[in-house]
Design a protein around this motif. Structure first.
Motif, mmCIF file in Angstrom:
data_model
loop_
_atom_site.group_PDB
_atom_site.id
_atom_site.type_symbol
_atom_site.label_atom_id
_atom_site.label_comp_id
_atom_site.label_asym_id
_atom_site.label_seq_id
_atom_site.Cartn_x
_atom_site.Cartn_y
_atom_site.Cartn_z
ATOM 1 N N GLU A 103 -19.131 16.663 -21.776
ATOM 2 C CA GLU A 103 -19.427 18.095 -21.787
ATOM 3 C C GLU A 103 -18.238 18.905 -21.295
ATOM 4 O OE1 GLU A 103 -21.254 15.780 -20.473
ATOM 5 O OE2 GLU A 103 -23.240 15.827 -21.436
ATOM 6 N N ALA B 200 -16.210 21.670 -23.503
ATOM 7 C CA ALA B 200 -16.048 23.038 -22.999
ATOM 8 C C ALA B 200 -14.573 23.411 -22.895
ATOM 9 C CB ALA B 200 -16.726 23.174 -21.635
ATOM 10 N N ILE C 281 -13.134 24.159 -26.463
ATOM 11 C CA ILE C 281 -13.599 25.433 -27.014
ATOM 12 C C ILE C 281 -12.940 26.606 -26.296
ATOM 13 C CG2 ILE C 281 -15.617 26.928 -27.251
ATOM 14 C CD1 ILE C 281 -17.292 24.464 -27.807
ATOM 15 N N LEU D 246 -17.599 31.230 -30.833
ATOM 16 C CA LEU D 246 -18.462 30.280 -30.132
ATOM 17 C C LEU D 246 -19.479 29.643 -31.079
ATOM 18 C CD1 LEU D 246 -19.094 32.152 -26.753
ATOM 19 C CD2 LEU D 246 -17.667 30.133 -27.140
ATOM 20 N N SER E 289 -18.547 25.690 -32.108
ATOM 21 C CA SER E 289 -19.535 24.701 -31.660
ATOM 22 C C SER E 289 -20.003 23.846 -32.831
ATOM 23 C CB SER E 289 -20.724 25.411 -31.007
ATOM 24 O OG SER E 289 -20.314 26.169 -29.889
ATOM 25 N N ILE F 51 -25.993 30.570 -30.050
ATOM 26 C CA ILE F 51 -24.916 29.810 -29.410
ATOM 27 C C ILE F 51 -25.497 28.759 -28.468
ATOM 28 C CG2 ILE F 51 -23.018 29.973 -27.744
ATOM 29 C CD1 ILE F 51 -22.431 32.750 -28.976
ATOM 30 N N LEU G 287 -24.884 24.845 -29.089
ATOM 31 C CA LEU G 287 -24.203 24.072 -28.042
ATOM 32 C C LEU G 287 -25.074 22.910 -27.554
ATOM 33 C CD1 LEU G 287 -22.432 26.807 -25.879
ATOM 34 C CD2 LEU G 287 -21.351 25.045 -27.285
ATOM 35 N N TRP G 288 -26.367 23.140 -27.442
ATOM 36 C CA TRP G 288 -27.284 22.063 -27.046
ATOM 37 C C TRP G 288 -27.215 20.919 -28.053
ATOM 38 C CZ3 TRP G 288 -31.383 19.643 -29.373
ATOM 39 C CH2 TRP G 288 -32.192 18.838 -28.547
ATOM 40 N N SER H 252 -24.764 20.415 -30.422
ATOM 41 C CA SER H 252 -23.402 19.893 -30.579
ATOM 42 C C SER H 252 -22.994 19.005 -29.411
ATOM 43 C CB SER H 252 -22.416 21.056 -30.719
ATOM 44 O OG SER H 252 -22.676 21.815 -31.875
ATOM 45 N N SER H 253 -23.394 19.371 -28.185
ATOM 46 C CA SER H 253 -22.998 18.576 -27.028
ATOM 47 C C SER H 253 -23.582 17.169 -27.089
ATOM 48 C CB SER H 253 -23.437 19.273 -25.739
ATOM 49 O OG SER H 253 -24.849 19.394 -25.668
#
Length: 408
Positions: A225, A229, A232, A286, A290, A374, A378-379, A381-382
């Motif tokens: 993570e 971060a 990005i 973003l 992502s 976003i 992000l949830w 993609s992570s």
């Protein structure tokens, strides 16, 4: 957080020192400006078929102008002529606000207070980008007034000088339409370019390090993570640096004597437009970076990434298709709906802000919807990123991707 900063710093410095960044910062705006100027020039010479209204106390002038605009060499417009009154003004303003209405603007002719002077011509447009209608109307007024004056007076040098003086339309209600048109186009193309460019740069950065197996070393000390971060933030900071230079250049030019050549009494680009451009870039970056990070984690090479990058390109290309709706009618129902879709808001809402007065609640709603989008991307993609960066070989299929989500 310290690890995130280190990764972001590395990504930023590695990219900002390249020749490509320096050349792109200088050359790309020049190329885009030339392309936009060409498109705008073609649009300005397109035969106008708009519906407008003319409000004047001079019935002869109204009839002559109506005939000129409806059967002119470069116009085939629909023209309604009215006598001035408060009721007529209220009715025309209501038609301008009607989303389903066809009226694109109206000309209000105020008689001169000094005998022999010209009347005051005030034009209010539905869209600040409709420069074709404004140019056609200005040329028609010049022709009609010249003809009427020649009929009423004997021809002399002083009469010719007076009658050939260019007419200035008051478009203060919506701003200078030609300047607004070019400004909106330039900002739209720049937004499209930087979002796509830096979104794909995020995916390419992941593939490069995945191919060299650097990830296996980095993950010994850094969480996935934090790595995501950092990438990005670092790539986004490069984009902000570049558009910062571009926006500064645009603002300086807009406030110089060059802006006056467009016939504008004020700068064609405002600080508010620049501020919204930067904000919508941040949110748009973003969203798309992502998505690109997830695509980069799922692929093993540039070739595989190119097969999937249509997932990023299609929403942006759709924004181009919607220009034909946004430019002539930025307040229509369709324009409002599509500009609130999070994947389209960075381009289309920013375009609407450049053309018309967008209600504040729509702007805030677009930011709110983009924030939720976003968070959701992000949830997703992570969780893809945590597993995908260590997976090599064939591309994962859909069931495998769902399994990755469960593992996370």
């Amino acid at each position: 957080m310290h690890n995130v900063w280190l990764i972001a710093k590395r990504e930023y410095l590695e990219r900002i020192r390249t020749k490509a960044f320096i050349i792109g910062t200088v050359v790309i705006p020049l190329v885009m400006g030339a392309l936009v100027f060409g498109v705008g020039l073609l649009a300005a010479h397109t035969k106008s078929q708009s519906h407008i209204a003319v409000v004047t106390t001079d019935a002869t002038f109204g009839a002559d102008l109506k005939q000129k605009l409806e059967s002119g060499k470069s116009t085939n417009m629909r023209v309604d002529v009215f006598s001035p009154s408060d009721a007529v003004r209220s009715s025309l303003n209501a038609q301008m606000k009607d989303k389903d209405g066809t009226l694109v603007g109206y000309l209000w002719v105020t008689p001169a207070t000094i005998p022999g002077a010209r009347p005051n011509y005030t034009y209010r447009a539905r869209s600040a980008g409709d420069i074709a209608t404004q140019n056609a109307l200005q040329d028609a007024i010049q022709t009609v007034t010249t003809r009427e004056q020649l009929v009423a007076h004997g021809l002399s040098n002083s009469d010719v000088d007076t009658l050939t003086t260019s007419i200035s339309l008051d478009t203060s209600a919506t701003g200078n339409t030609q300047a607004a048109f070019f400004t909106a186009y330039i900002l739209f193309f720049l937004m499209y370019m930087v979002i796509l460019l830096y979104g794909m740069n995020t995916a390419r950065s992941i593939i490069e390090e995945k191919s060299s197996r650097i990830f296996e070393v980095l993950l010994a000390t850094i969480k996935p993570e934090e790595l995501l971060a950092g990438k990005i933030i670092g790539v986004g900071a490069v984009g902000l640096s570049q558009i910062g230079v571009w926006m500064l250049a645009i603002f300086v030019i807009a406030n110089s004597h060059l802006a006056g050549s467009l016939g504008s009494t004020h700068a064609p680009v405002s600080l508010a437009q620049i501020g919204f451009f930067v904000l919508y870039f941040i949110f748009g970056f973003l969203i798309y970076s992502s998505m690109a990070a997830a695509l980069g984690a799922m692929t093993n090479s540039e070739q595989e990434l190119q097969q999937l990058n249509m997932l990023l390109v299609i929403p942006l290309v759709f924004c181009f298709a919607m220009l034909s709706v946004i430019i002539p009618a930025p307040d229509s129902t369709l324009a409002q709906v599509v500009s609130l879709v999070p994947f389209f808001s960075p381009l289309l809402m920013d375009m609407r802000i450049s053309l018309t007065q967008v209600p504040p609640w729509q702007i805030w709603l677009s930011f709110g919807l983009m924030s939720l989008t976003i968070a959701a991307i992000l949830w997703f993609s992570s969780r893809i990123y945590r597993i995908g960066i260590l997976m090599y070989g064939k591309k994962p299929n859909l069931p495998e991707i769902f399994r990755w989500l469960k593992y996370s």
